[in-house]
Design a protein around this motif. Structure first.
Motif, PDB file in Angstrom:
ATOM      1  N   MET A   1      -3.875  79.509 -42.906  1.00  0.00           N
ATOM      2  CA  MET A   1      -2.543  79.950 -43.299  1.00  0.00           C
ATOM      3  C   MET A   1      -2.589  80.573 -44.693  1.00  0.00           C
ATOM      4  N   LYS A   2      -1.900  81.698 -44.840  1.00  0.00           N
ATOM      5  CA  LYS A   2      -1.865  82.361 -46.133  1.00  0.00           C
ATOM      6  C   LYS A   2      -0.539  82.091 -46.834  1.00  0.00           C
ATOM      7  N   ASN A   3      -0.588  82.050 -48.148  1.00  0.00           N
ATOM      8  CA  ASN A   3       0.602  81.815 -48.963  1.00  0.00           C
ATOM      9  C   ASN A   3       0.801  83.007 -49.900  1.00  0.00           C
ATOM     10  N   GLU A   4       1.992  83.119 -50.426  1.00  0.00           N
ATOM     11  CA  GLU A   4       2.297  84.195 -51.357  1.00  0.00           C
ATOM     12  C   GLU A   4       1.431  84.046 -52.613  1.00  0.00           C
ATOM     13  N   PRO A   5       0.824  85.102 -53.113  1.00  0.00           N
ATOM     14  CA  PRO A   5      -0.052  84.990 -54.301  1.00  0.00           C
ATOM     15  C   PRO A   5       0.721  84.505 -55.517  1.00  0.00           C
ATOM     16  N   VAL A   6      -0.020  83.847 -56.419  1.00  0.00           N
ATOM     17  CA  VAL A   6       0.559  83.391 -57.691  1.00  0.00           C
ATOM     18  C   VAL A   6      -0.236  84.004 -58.837  1.00  0.00           C
ATOM     19  N   ASP A   7       0.329  83.891 -60.026  1.00  0.00           N
ATOM     20  CA  ASP A   7      -0.379  84.405 -61.200  1.00  0.00           C
ATOM     21  C   ASP A   7      -1.470  83.437 -61.652  1.00  0.00           C
ATOM     22  N   VAL A   8      -1.109  82.162 -61.745  1.00  0.00           N
ATOM     23  CA  VAL A   8      -2.036  81.146 -62.247  1.00  0.00           C
ATOM     24  C   VAL A   8      -2.116  80.005 -61.239  1.00  0.00           C
ATOM     25  N   LEU A   9      -3.320  79.671 -60.849  1.00  0.00           N
ATOM     26  CA  LEU A   9      -3.547  78.544 -59.947  1.00  0.00           C
ATOM     27  C   LEU A   9      -4.366  77.500 -60.691  1.00  0.00           C
ATOM     28  N   ILE A  10      -3.812  76.296 -60.821  1.00  0.00           N
ATOM     29  CA  ILE A  10      -4.500  75.203 -61.496  1.00  0.00           C
ATOM     30  C   ILE A  10      -4.906  74.173 -60.447  1.00  0.00           C
ATOM     31  N   VAL A  11      -6.154  73.777 -60.461  1.00  0.00           N
ATOM     32  CA  VAL A  11      -6.651  72.764 -59.527  1.00  0.00           C
ATOM     33  C   VAL A  11      -6.754  71.440 -60.276  1.00  0.00           C
ATOM     34  N   GLY A  12      -5.846  70.521 -59.965  1.00  0.00           N
ATOM     35  CA  GLY A  12      -5.847  69.214 -60.620  1.00  0.00           C
ATOM     36  C   GLY A  12      -4.647  69.025 -61.522  1.00  0.00           C
ATOM     37  N   ALA A  13      -3.880  67.941 -61.291  1.00  0.00           N
ATOM     38  CA  ALA A  13      -2.644  67.676 -62.036  1.00  0.00           C
ATOM     39  C   ALA A  13      -2.795  66.505 -62.997  1.00  0.00           C
ATOM     40  N   GLY A  14      -4.007  66.320 -63.504  1.00  0.00           N
ATOM     41  CA  GLY A  14      -4.246  65.215 -64.440  1.00  0.00           C
ATOM     42  C   GLY A  14      -4.028  65.626 -65.883  1.00  0.00           C
ATOM     43  N   ALA A  15      -4.800  65.039 -66.780  1.00  0.00           N
ATOM     44  CA  ALA A  15      -4.598  65.225 -68.212  1.00  0.00           C
ATOM     45  C   ALA A  15      -4.685  66.689 -68.627  1.00  0.00           C
ATOM     46  N   SER A  16      -5.750  67.374 -68.225  1.00  0.00           N
ATOM     47  CA  SER A  16      -5.955  68.738 -68.717  1.00  0.00           C
ATOM     48  C   SER A  16      -5.148  69.758 -67.928  1.00  0.00           C
ATOM     49  N   GLY A  17      -5.000  69.564 -66.619  1.00  0.00           N
ATOM     50  CA  GLY A  17      -4.226  70.511 -65.815  1.00  0.00           C
ATOM     51  C   GLY A  17      -2.782  70.572 -66.270  1.00  0.00           C
ATOM     52  N   ALA A  18      -2.213  69.430 -66.572  1.00  0.00           N
ATOM     53  CA  ALA A  18      -0.818  69.393 -67.020  1.00  0.00           C
ATOM     54  C   ALA A  18      -0.680  70.042 -68.392  1.00  0.00           C
ATOM     55  N   ALA A  19      -1.624  69.776 -69.285  1.00  0.00           N
ATOM     56  CA  ALA A  19      -1.519  70.307 -70.650  1.00  0.00           C
ATOM     57  C   ALA A  19      -1.605  71.825 -70.661  1.00  0.00           C
ATOM     58  N   ILE A  20      -2.532  72.398 -69.894  1.00  0.00           N
ATOM     59  CA  ILE A  20      -2.642  73.854 -69.942  1.00  0.00           C
ATOM     60  C   ILE A  20      -1.468  74.517 -69.212  1.00  0.00           C
ATOM     61  N   ALA A  21      -0.943  73.870 -68.184  1.00  0.00           N
ATOM     62  CA  ALA A  21       0.259  74.414 -67.518  1.00  0.00           C
ATOM     63  C   ALA A  21       1.401  74.499 -68.524  1.00  0.00           C
ATOM     64  N   TRP A  22       1.556  73.468 -69.342  1.00  0.00           N
ATOM     65  CA  TRP A  22       2.619  73.459 -70.363  1.00  0.00           C
ATOM     66  C   TRP A  22       2.390  74.564 -71.380  1.00  0.00           C
ATOM     67  N   SER A  23       1.134  74.761 -71.780  1.00  0.00           N
ATOM     68  CA  SER A  23       0.832  75.806 -72.752  1.00  0.00           C
ATOM     69  C   SER A  23       1.183  77.191 -72.220  1.00  0.00           C
ATOM     70  N   LEU A  24       0.991  77.404 -70.914  1.00  0.00           N
ATOM     71  CA  LEU A  24       1.197  78.732 -70.323  1.00  0.00           C
ATOM     72  C   LEU A  24       2.642  78.978 -69.890  1.00  0.00           C
ATOM     73  N   LEU A  25       3.516  77.984 -70.049  1.00  0.00           N
ATOM     74  CA  LEU A  25       4.910  78.159 -69.610  1.00  0.00           C
ATOM     75  C   LEU A  25       5.548  79.393 -70.234  1.00  0.00           C
ATOM     76  N   GLU A  26       5.296  79.624 -71.527  1.00  0.00           N
ATOM     77  CA  GLU A  26       5.989  80.699 -72.231  1.00  0.00           C
ATOM     78  C   GLU A  26       5.571  82.085 -71.760  1.00  0.00           C
ATOM     79  N   THR A  27       4.479  82.173 -71.003  1.00  0.00           N
ATOM     80  CA  THR A  27       4.062  83.480 -70.484  1.00  0.00           C
ATOM     81  C   THR A  27       4.951  83.940 -69.344  1.00  0.00           C
ATOM     82  N   ARG A  28       5.735  82.986 -68.778  1.00  0.00           N
ATOM     83  CA  ARG A  28       6.608  83.264 -67.637  1.00  0.00           C
ATOM     84  C   ARG A  28       5.819  83.712 -66.402  1.00  0.00           C
ATOM     85  N   MET A  29       4.532  83.423 -66.379  1.00  0.00           N
ATOM     86  CA  MET A  29       3.742  83.693 -65.177  1.00  0.00           C
ATOM     87  C   MET A  29       4.095  82.651 -64.112  1.00  0.00           C
ATOM     88  N   ARG A  30       3.905  83.021 -62.871  1.00  0.00           N
ATOM     89  CA  ARG A  30       4.137  82.056 -61.790  1.00  0.00           C
ATOM     90  C   ARG A  30       2.929  81.123 -61.721  1.00  0.00           C
TER      91      ARG A  30
END
Length: 539
Positions: A1-30
């Motif tokens: 099954m295919k999904n709609e493409p995203v700008d940023v894909l993070i694998v893992g929702a632990g310590a580092s995945g959450a922190a970098i997602a927060w850092s990239l919020l201001e870019t308004r990328m999906r």
């Protein structure tokens, strides 16, 4: 099954995945994050249950081979003296870590220059310092400013009380004239940012139901989900896909919660799966242009695995130490023996951490696995009445040096529940680490006796703690030389320009402190570097 493409894909929702997602919020990328575990509510944590101690030996064991849940992957550690431990859920291992929060020291980033061992990092403490501060504010860190072992910084909250146990051991350090300081912890000493302060339940490793411990499930993820970051749980990534012409990552193939195999396209892929899970994923992502695993032209993926080998010494005192009352994180720590001293016969050093006692049943069963329970019968009665209430211990946390033969590879036979090859750990304790542990054990005995212990208990052998593999580092290390490292100085793969790694696998050296604070500071630094270099990111 295919999904709609995203700008940023993070694998893992632990310590580092959450922190970098927060850092990239201001870019308004999906931004999309795929997490192989579930999103647990606080009502799901065993710390709310009367029989909470039993869960340490089952569904909430730190050992994935004991848990054996669908979201876990088995680990073959037959050729290792240390078992890697973890947790798979939104928040990752911050769900069941103890919240001990020391920073690495400036010297940790310059061991080649200072001590002639390992390699220098391509970043230094001064560069990461503002990201440590930023992360401490978001997480809610309690501690005492002015620690002479570090450059100046101030934790946002006052320290957690060190308790009777910490006060007693501090007397021992004072008697010896050696450094000690209340430990920084990611546990709230006061109500903070809508979260409740610690209630002293002593069940930090079973999911903090009060929300006082700074797991990313309570810190970063509520902000991220409110900001529109998409989080798909129970989704296990099988491989990262690559364009065979350009060599760029195109996305991932993953097993979804619906039991189907999905394809997810992305412009940017960020791996945040820890020091075992990340090399496992890269080694499973083989292709025609990367036959030895993705981003592995250097051959360094999986190599240089470092843990923090641990041993401990316990003193028995005349008064109850109340060690199991309060948060489980370290009470005080000493870095008296952290730096190299050539007269000791080894390089680098160790920290002495005053670990609090476990709860009664866990102590009786031998700690975090039923490997060495205390005797039954009259001797059991005697230990629980006359030893357990009176103990205070010191843990020796040794700096491990990177050695290529210590590594993560793929097991040829073992697989997870989706049929993906499982990791195999090959690790043996280095001679330098062995000398460090021996030295630390002797100093710990001296401190306990100076503190007034009437008896000192130690194993008296060379064995390290088996389930001590919390800190998994070095297996995709950063560096300026593409032939000796996997990512550059800001986490970008040397081989794949739109692939980033942000977890402990990019550490160059291990230091002798718990790594989560540094892992998240690095993730924020990598996120900041992506934003700074956004116009030339893939050049």
């Amino acid at each position: 099954m295919k999904n709609e493409p995203v700008d940023v894909l993070i694998v893992g929702a632990g310590a580092s995945g959450a922190a970098i997602a927060w850092s990239l919020l201001e870019t308004r990328m999906r931004i999309l994050c795929l997490e192989q575990g579930p999103h647990l509510a606080d009502k799901d944590f065993p710390s709310r249950d009367d029989d909470y101690e039993l869960s340490r030996f089952g569904k909430f064991s730190c050992d994935p081979n004991v848990r054996g849940l669908k979201q876990d992957y088995p680990i073959n550690a037959d050729d290792s003296c240390i078992m890697p431990v973890n947790f798979n859920a939104v928040g990752g291992s911050t769900i069941n870590f103890l919240g001990h929060w020391p920073r690495m020291k400036p010297s940790d980033f310059k061991t080649k220059t200072l001590d002639g061992v390992a390699d220098d990092w391509p970043v230094d403490y001064a560069t990461l310092s503002p990201f440590y501060d930023m992360n401490d504010q978001t997480t809610g860190v309690s501690g005492l400013a002015g620690n002479p072992a570090y450059p100046k910084y101030s934790p946002p909250l006052p320290p957690i009380p060190i308790g009777k146990l910490g006060q007693t051991l501090a007397k021992g350090f004072n008697e010896m004239g050696w450094h000690w300081w209340p430990s920084d912890v990611s546990i709230l000493s006061e109500d903070y940012d809508g979260r409740q302060k610690c209630v002293n339940a002593g069940t930090c490793d079973l999911g903090c139901a009060a929300g006082a411990k700074g797991g990313t499930n309570f810190t970063y993820w509520p902000m991220l989900e409110n900001a529109g970051v998409e989080l798909r749980t129970e989704c296990r990534v099988r491989e990262i896909t690559v364009d065979q012409d350009t060599g760029m990552a195109t996305g991932v193939i993953y097993h979804g919660s619906d039991g189907q195999v999905h394809e997810q396209k992305a412009e940017l892929v960020i791996v945040a799966c820890n020091g075992v899970g990340t090399p496992r994923l890269l080694l499973n992502s083989k292709s025609k242009i990367f036959p030895d695993g993705l981003a592995n032209r250097s051959g360094m993926v999986g190599k240089n695995l470092m843990f923090h080998p641990l041993t401990g010494v316990t003193g028995v005192f005349d008064e109850p130490m109340k060690g199991h009352e309060g948060p489980m994180a370290c009470s005080i720590l000493s870095q008296e023996f952290y730096e190299t001293d050539a007269t000791r016969g080894f390089v680098r050093g160790y920290g002495l951490h005053s670990g609090r006692s476990t709860t009664p049943m866990t102590y009786a069963l031998g700690g975090f696995g039923i490997d060495n329970p205390i005797p039954w019968g009259d001797e059991h009665r005697d230990v629980m009445d006359n030893v357990y209430p009176y103990i205070a211990g010191l843990t020796v946390v040794a700096e491990d040096l990177p050695e290529e033969h210590n590594c993560v590879t793929l097991d040829p036979n073992l697989t997870d529940s989706d049929g993906i090859s499982a990791p195999k750990i090959t690790y043996r304790l280095g001679e330098n680490s062995r000398k460090i542990l021996k030295h630390g054990e002797e100093r710990a005995k001296e401190i306990l006796l100076a503190a007034g212990a009437n008896k000192v208990l130690s194993k008296g052998d060379d064995a390290v703690w088996w389930r001590a593999g919390w800190h998994q580092m070095g297996t995709c290390r950063m560096g300026d030389d593409p032939s000796r490292s996997v990512v550059n100085g800001w986490g970008r793969s040397h081989d794949v320009k739109n692939l980033f790694i942000v977890d402990g696998s990019i550490f160059v050296t291990a230091g002798a402190v718990n790594p989560t604070s540094t892992i998240q500071a690095l993730a924020l630094y990598v996120g900041d570097s992506i934003k700074t270099n956004i116009e030339t990111l893939f050049d």
